[in-house]
Every structure is written in structure tokens, then in C-alpha cells.
Design a protein around this motif. Structure first.
Motif, PDB file in Angstrom:
ATOM      1  N   LEU A  72       0.673  -1.030  -0.141  1.00  0.00           N
ATOM      2  CA  LEU A  72       0.054  -0.146   0.166  1.00  0.00           C
ATOM      3  C   LEU A  72       0.851   1.172   0.058  1.00  0.00           C
ATOM      4  CD1 LEU A  72      -2.860   1.325   0.166  1.00  0.00           C
ATOM      5  CD2 LEU A  72      -2.860   0.924   2.587  1.00  0.00           C
ATOM      6  N   GLY A  73       2.006   1.261   0.856  1.00  0.00           N
ATOM      7  CA  GLY A  73       2.588   2.298   0.830  1.00  0.00           C
ATOM      8  C   GLY A  73       3.555   2.500  -0.608  1.00  0.00           C
ATOM      9  N   LEU A  74       4.000   1.549  -1.060  1.00  0.00           N
ATOM     10  CA  LEU A  74       4.610   1.632  -2.555  1.00  0.00           C
ATOM     11  C   LEU A  74       3.603   2.194  -3.754  1.00  0.00           C
ATOM     12  CD1 LEU A  74       6.824   1.102  -4.586  1.00  0.00           C
ATOM     13  CD2 LEU A  74       5.821  -1.201  -4.933  1.00  0.00           C
ATOM     14  N   ALA A  75       2.085   1.772  -3.376  1.00  0.00           N
ATOM     15  CA  ALA A  75       1.163   2.264  -4.354  1.00  0.00           C
ATOM     16  C   ALA A  75       0.953   3.765  -4.153  1.00  0.00           C
ATOM     17  CB  ALA A  75      -0.235   1.652  -4.170  1.00  0.00           C
ATOM     18  N   PHE A  76       0.880   4.300  -2.788  1.00  0.00           N
ATOM     19  CA  PHE A  76       0.811   5.704  -2.730  1.00  0.00           C
ATOM     20  C   PHE A  76       2.207   6.556  -3.200  1.00  0.00           C
ATOM     21  CE2 PHE A  76      -2.578   5.058   0.402  1.00  0.00           C
ATOM     22  CZ  PHE A  76      -3.104   6.241   0.511  1.00  0.00           C
ATOM     23  N   ALA A  77       3.229   6.082  -2.873  1.00  0.00           N
ATOM     24  CA  ALA A  77       4.500   6.470  -3.655  1.00  0.00           C
ATOM     25  C   ALA A  77       4.588   6.500  -5.136  1.00  0.00           C
ATOM     26  CB  ALA A  77       5.834   5.847  -3.107  1.00  0.00           C
ATOM     27  N   LEU A  78       4.381   5.429  -5.768  1.00  0.00           N
ATOM     28  CA  LEU A  78       3.953   5.222  -7.275  1.00  0.00           C
ATOM     29  C   LEU A  78       2.874   6.310  -7.806  1.00  0.00           C
ATOM     30  CD1 LEU A  78       4.299   1.695  -7.998  1.00  0.00           C
ATOM     31  CD2 LEU A  78       5.922   3.425  -8.205  1.00  0.00           C
ATOM     32  N   VAL A  79       1.820   6.475  -6.958  1.00  0.00           N
ATOM     33  CA  VAL A  79       0.887   7.456  -7.755  1.00  0.00           C
ATOM     34  C   VAL A  79       1.275   8.817  -7.423  1.00  0.00           C
ATOM     35  CG1 VAL A  79      -1.351   8.312  -7.060  1.00  0.00           C
ATOM     36  CG2 VAL A  79      -0.978   5.882  -7.156  1.00  0.00           C
ATOM     37  N   GLY A  80       2.046   9.118  -6.204  1.00  0.00           N
ATOM     38  CA  GLY A  80       2.789  10.618  -6.023  1.00  0.00           C
ATOM     39  C   GLY A  80       3.597  10.882  -7.171  1.00  0.00           C
ATOM     40  N   VAL A  81       4.391  10.003  -7.636  1.00  0.00           N
ATOM     41  CA  VAL A  81       5.372  10.085  -8.674  1.00  0.00           C
ATOM     42  C   VAL A  81       4.742  10.353  -9.900  1.00  0.00           C
ATOM     43  CG1 VAL A  81       7.316   9.056 -10.041  1.00  0.00           C
ATOM     44  CG2 VAL A  81       7.458   8.992  -7.488  1.00  0.00           C
ATOM     45  N   VAL A 117      -7.143   8.528  -6.009  1.00  0.00           N
ATOM     46  CA  VAL A 117      -7.170   8.860  -4.568  1.00  0.00           C
ATOM     47  C   VAL A 117      -8.403   7.930  -4.002  1.00  0.00           C
ATOM     48  CG1 VAL A 117      -7.950  10.553  -3.027  1.00  0.00           C
ATOM     49  CG2 VAL A 117      -6.322  11.184  -4.753  1.00  0.00           C
ATOM     50  N   ALA A 118      -9.456   7.690  -4.511  1.00  0.00           N
ATOM     51  CA  ALA A 118     -10.539   6.791  -4.442  1.00  0.00           C
ATOM     52  C   ALA A 118      -9.776   5.434  -4.039  1.00  0.00           C
ATOM     53  CB  ALA A 118     -11.617   6.933  -5.065  1.00  0.00           C
ATOM     54  N   LEU A 119      -9.390   4.958  -4.831  1.00  0.00           N
ATOM     55  CA  LEU A 119      -8.584   3.736  -4.890  1.00  0.00           C
ATOM     56  C   LEU A 119      -7.444   3.816  -3.704  1.00  0.00           C
ATOM     57  CD1 LEU A 119      -8.198   2.703  -8.580  1.00  0.00           C
ATOM     58  CD2 LEU A 119      -9.897   1.593  -6.838  1.00  0.00           C
ATOM     59  N   LEU A 120      -6.881   4.462  -3.421  1.00  0.00           N
ATOM     60  CA  LEU A 120      -5.845   4.506  -2.541  1.00  0.00           C
ATOM     61  C   LEU A 120      -6.613   4.601  -1.084  1.00  0.00           C
ATOM     62  CD1 LEU A 120      -3.032   6.940  -3.913  1.00  0.00           C
ATOM     63  CD2 LEU A 120      -3.003   4.289  -3.515  1.00  0.00           C
ATOM     64  N   GLY A 121      -7.686   5.400  -1.094  1.00  0.00           N
ATOM     65  CA  GLY A 121      -8.285   5.413   0.321  1.00  0.00           C
ATOM     66  C   GLY A 121      -9.024   4.019   0.503  1.00  0.00           C
ATOM     67  N   ILE A 122      -9.656   3.378  -0.473  1.00  0.00           N
ATOM     68  CA  ILE A 122     -10.110   2.073  -0.316  1.00  0.00           C
ATOM     69  C   ILE A 122      -9.153   1.033   0.242  1.00  0.00           C
ATOM     70  CG2 ILE A 122     -11.057  -0.078  -1.468  1.00  0.00           C
ATOM     71  CD1 ILE A 122     -12.515   1.973  -3.141  1.00  0.00           C
ATOM     72  N   GLY A 123      -7.906   1.232  -0.213  1.00  0.00           N
ATOM     73  CA  GLY A 123      -6.806   0.384   0.255  1.00  0.00           C
ATOM     74  C   GLY A 123      -6.411   0.667   1.665  1.00  0.00           C
ATOM     75  N   PHE A 129      -8.508  -2.017   8.655  1.00  0.00           N
ATOM     76  CA  PHE A 129      -9.612  -3.070   9.112  1.00  0.00           C
ATOM     77  C   PHE A 129      -9.274  -4.608   9.018  1.00  0.00           C
ATOM     78  CE2 PHE A 129     -12.081   0.901   9.046  1.00  0.00           C
ATOM     79  CZ  PHE A 129     -12.339   0.889  10.391  1.00  0.00           C
ATOM     80  N   THR A 130      -8.299  -5.001   8.298  1.00  0.00           N
ATOM     81  CA  THR A 130      -7.833  -6.339   8.100  1.00  0.00           C
ATOM     82  C   THR A 130      -6.571  -6.691   8.817  1.00  0.00           C
ATOM     83  OG1 THR A 130      -6.649  -5.774   5.909  1.00  0.00           O
ATOM     84  CG2 THR A 130      -8.801  -6.581   5.846  1.00  0.00           C
ATOM     85  N   VAL A 131      -5.764  -5.876   9.600  1.00  0.00           N
ATOM     86  CA  VAL A 131      -4.639  -6.026  10.309  1.00  0.00           C
ATOM     87  C   VAL A 131      -5.221  -6.927  11.653  1.00  0.00           C
ATOM     88  CG1 VAL A 131      -2.884  -5.122  12.086  1.00  0.00           C
ATOM     89  CG2 VAL A 131      -3.499  -3.930   9.755  1.00  0.00           C
ATOM     90  N   PRO A 132      -4.636  -7.988  11.616  1.00  0.00           N
ATOM     91  CA  PRO A 132      -5.173  -9.115  12.874  1.00  0.00           C
ATOM     92  C   PRO A 132      -4.832  -8.190  14.355  1.00  0.00           C
ATOM     93  CG  PRO A 132      -3.474 -10.095  11.385  1.00  0.00           C
ATOM     94  CD  PRO A 132      -3.714  -8.778  11.072  1.00  0.00           C
ATOM     95  N   LEU A 133      -5.755  -8.298  15.047  1.00  0.00           N
ATOM     96  CA  LEU A 133      -5.689  -7.622  16.334  1.00  0.00           C
ATOM     97  C   LEU A 133      -4.924  -8.522  17.314  1.00  0.00           C
ATOM     98  CD1 LEU A 133      -9.426  -6.217  16.509  1.00  0.00           C
ATOM     99  CD2 LEU A 133      -7.289  -4.836  15.981  1.00  0.00           C
TER     100      LEU A 133
END
Length: 142
Positions: A72-81, A117-123, A129-133
């Protein structure tokens, strides 16, 4: 002599038209828009680094598996570039269109940016909400 005078008058008219205040205002607005897109791209890249490095919802001393946050972090960075590159291209295209007096606002850039931005927000929502508690309960401060 008359031809030279007409040529000189034409050059003066072109210079006056080239430096009209409304055209200058249009170029300055284009530059402000470009700088806003640049800030957005930098913010997206920064948020990508934040997601990867800070692991927001986990305590820092708890054992942490690698997980999928880096994707997800890589996706944000790539969309930023990509935002920086496309905004630079768009700036020069609008600049040329303003000079040629043929500018038409393109809706595709607005749609593309909104979808990204919508796709990144969904990500982000999915990741949060999927990180094991159970990882949150593995470390207790005494």
C-alpha cells in the motif's frame, strides 16, 4: 518603407497581445495549479512512506510480521510520482494552449485523479480493518 512600417506595427501588436494582463493571469493560474498538483504528489509519496515506516495501528515494541503494508505504501509513492510527472506534462500543454488561445479544460485529469485517490483510500480502509488484532495483545507494558 510602407511594408517595413506595417511589419513593425504587426510586431508591436503581437508583443502587446502576448503580454496582455488576462494572458498573464491565465499563466499565473496555470502555475498555481501546477504547484498544487506538485504538493499533492509529494503528500501522496509522504503518506506512502508513513504507512510503511510507522505501522500506525501496531505498538512499536510488539513483534511485527512483514505484512502487506509495504504494498500500500508503494502504491501511494507510485501514484505520487505519477502525479508529479503528469502534472508537469499537463502544465506545459496548458501553457502552450494558453499561448495559442485554444485551451479547453480536460475532464479526464479530474476523473483520473479522483479515481486514484479513491482507490488509495479504499486500500487504506482495507489495510486498517484487516490487520489482525492479536498482534496488539502480544506485548504488555508492566
Amino acid at each position: 518603407m510602407k511594408i517595413e512600417a506595417e511589419k513593425l506595427e504587426t510586431q508591436k501588436t503581437e508583443k502587446v497581445q502576448k503580454y496582455r494582463s488576462d494572458r498573464i493571469r491565465d499563466h499565473l493560474a496555470n502555475e498555481r495549479t501546477y504547484l498544487a498538483w506538485m504538493r499533492s504528489g509529494i503528500a501522496l509519496m509522504g503518506f506512502g512512506v508513513l504507512i510503511v515506516r510507522l505501522r500506525i495501528i501496531r505498538p512499536p515494541l510488539a513483534p511485527q510480521p512483514p505484512g502487506n503494508g509495504w504494498k500500500l505504501g508503494l502504491a501511494f509513492a507510485l501514484v505520487g510520482v505519477l502525479t508529479v510527472l503528469l502534472s508537469t506534462q499537463h502544465y506545459f500543454a496548458v501553457r502552450r494552449d494558453i499561448d495559442e488561445d485554444t485551451y479547453q479544460p480536460p475532464d479526464r485529469w479530474i476523473i483520473l485523479a479522483s479515481l486514484a485517490v479513491a482507490l488509495l483510500g479504499i486500500g487504506v480502509i482495507y489495510y486498517v480493518f484487516t490487520v489482525p488484532l492479536d498482534y496488539l495483545q502480544t506485548f504488555m507494558l508492566e
